[in-house]
Design a protein around this motif. Structure first.
Motif, PDB file in Angstrom:
ATOM      1  N   UNK A 138       0.742  45.441 -31.326  1.00 15.00           N
ATOM      2  CA  UNK A 138       0.504  44.836 -32.231  1.00 15.00           C
ATOM      3  C   UNK A 138       0.500  43.409 -32.151  1.00 15.00           C
ATOM      4  N   UNK A 139      -0.026  42.314 -32.653  1.00 14.40           N
ATOM      5  CA  UNK A 139      -0.323  41.083 -32.464  1.00 14.40           C
ATOM      6  C   UNK A 139      -0.190  40.144 -33.691  1.00 14.40           C
ATOM      7  N   UNK A 145       5.227  35.315 -32.633  1.00 13.40           N
ATOM      8  CA  UNK A 145       6.563  34.634 -33.042  1.00 13.40           C
ATOM      9  C   UNK A 145       6.503  33.977 -34.610  1.00 13.40           C
ATOM     10  N   UNK A 146       5.418  33.368 -34.912  1.00  8.83           N
ATOM     11  CA  UNK A 146       5.277  33.000 -36.511  1.00  8.83           C
ATOM     12  C   UNK A 146       3.978  33.470 -36.780  1.00  8.83           C
ATOM     13  N   UNK A 147       3.909  34.684 -37.115  1.00 12.83           N
ATOM     14  CA  UNK A 147       2.642  35.366 -37.672  1.00 12.83           C
ATOM     15  C   UNK A 147       2.476  35.478 -39.112  1.00 12.83           C
ATOM     16  N   UNK A 148       1.553  34.901 -39.592  1.00 15.36           N
ATOM     17  CA  UNK A 148       1.152  35.127 -40.945  1.00 15.36           C
ATOM     18  C   UNK A 148       0.144  36.014 -41.375  1.00 15.36           C
ATOM     19  N   UNK A 200       7.167  38.915 -35.011  1.00 12.51           N
ATOM     20  CA  UNK A 200       6.635  40.247 -34.500  1.00 12.51           C
ATOM     21  C   UNK A 200       7.268  40.587 -32.981  1.00 12.51           C
ATOM     22  N   UNK A 201       7.823  39.608 -32.524  1.00 16.26           N
ATOM     23  CA  UNK A 201       8.315  39.822 -31.156  1.00 16.26           C
ATOM     24  C   UNK A 201       9.497  41.002 -31.094  1.00 16.26           C
TER      25      UNK A 201
END
Length: 221
Positions: A138-139, A145-148, A200-201
């Motif tokens: 998953x990315x 760390x700050x995924x939109x 997401x980490x």
């Protein structure tokens, strides 16, 4: 392995799928279809694959938003759906039926250019060989760390995937579509944030999923 990519086009309200018996089948979903253009391709002689046909049908619009994509087989969608488990409500999730790997985005294409684009993609399919991909990890964009945007990564024959994307990109450029110039990053979009970015980490890794053969590219509205 069969050395061709079967082209399937989904455009407007008619879907016509490639077939191996020289026939094409159409399923119109709206009577407003006003124009259709059929194209055909033959596999290279060494494959022995019979001629296949593809048809593109357009609704009566001045332009249509199109992109080229790789669809996931049904069994892989089910496996990925199960591997993801419960979904957080902080994200707007893409439904499994809409999961795909975009290889080229064309934006709003004038009706008059859509048949030419389909013909260019026919040539891309004729020159391309099937290859294998696998969902891996998953990315997030712009970062985990700050995924939109949350996406599933890909592994497997990535050079072949990139080559296919470059050819589909060039197909649009050659008929006068202004293509966005950016480095291709093959992925499968799963969700987008509703408001704030998410980290997401801390997400657990997803289970290993089966390899799937990429044997087609779709022109999608």
């Amino acid at each position: 392995m069969v050395a061709d990519l079967a082209l399937t086009s989904t455009c407007g309200d008619v879907v016509v799928a490639a077939s191996t018996d020289g026939a094409a089948t159409a399923r119109p979903t709206n009577q407003m279809v006003t124009a259709a253009a059929a194209v055909a391709f033959r596999a290279t002689p060494r494959t022995g694959v019979r001629r296949r046909y593809v048809c593109v049908a357009l609704r009566h619009h001045h332009s249509v938003r199109l992109f080229a994509a790789i669809a996931l087989p049904g069994e892989l969608r089910e496996a990925l759906d199960a591997a993801l488990g419960s979904r957080t409500e902080r994200l707007r999730w893409v439904t499994p039926e809409q999961w795909h790997v975009t290889v080229a985005f064309y934006g709003d294409v004038p009706d008059a250019k859509a048949p030419a684009l389909a013909e260019r993609l026919r040539r891309v399919a004729e020159r391309s060989r099937p290859f294998q991909l696998q969902v891996a990890g998953i990315g997030g964009f712009p970062s985990r760390r700050r995924a939109t945007v949350c996406y599933a990564g890909l592994t497997g024959d990535l050079p072949q995937l990139t080559r296919l994307a470059e050819r589909c990109h060039a197909a649009g450029r050659r008929i006068g579509i202004v293509m966005e110039e950016r480095r291709f990053h093959g992925h499968l979009t799963l969700a987008r944030t509703r408001e704030n970015a998410v980290d997401l980490t801390t997400w657990p890794p997803i289970a290993t999923l089966p390899v799937w053969p990429v044997t087609g590219v779709r022109l999608v509205r």
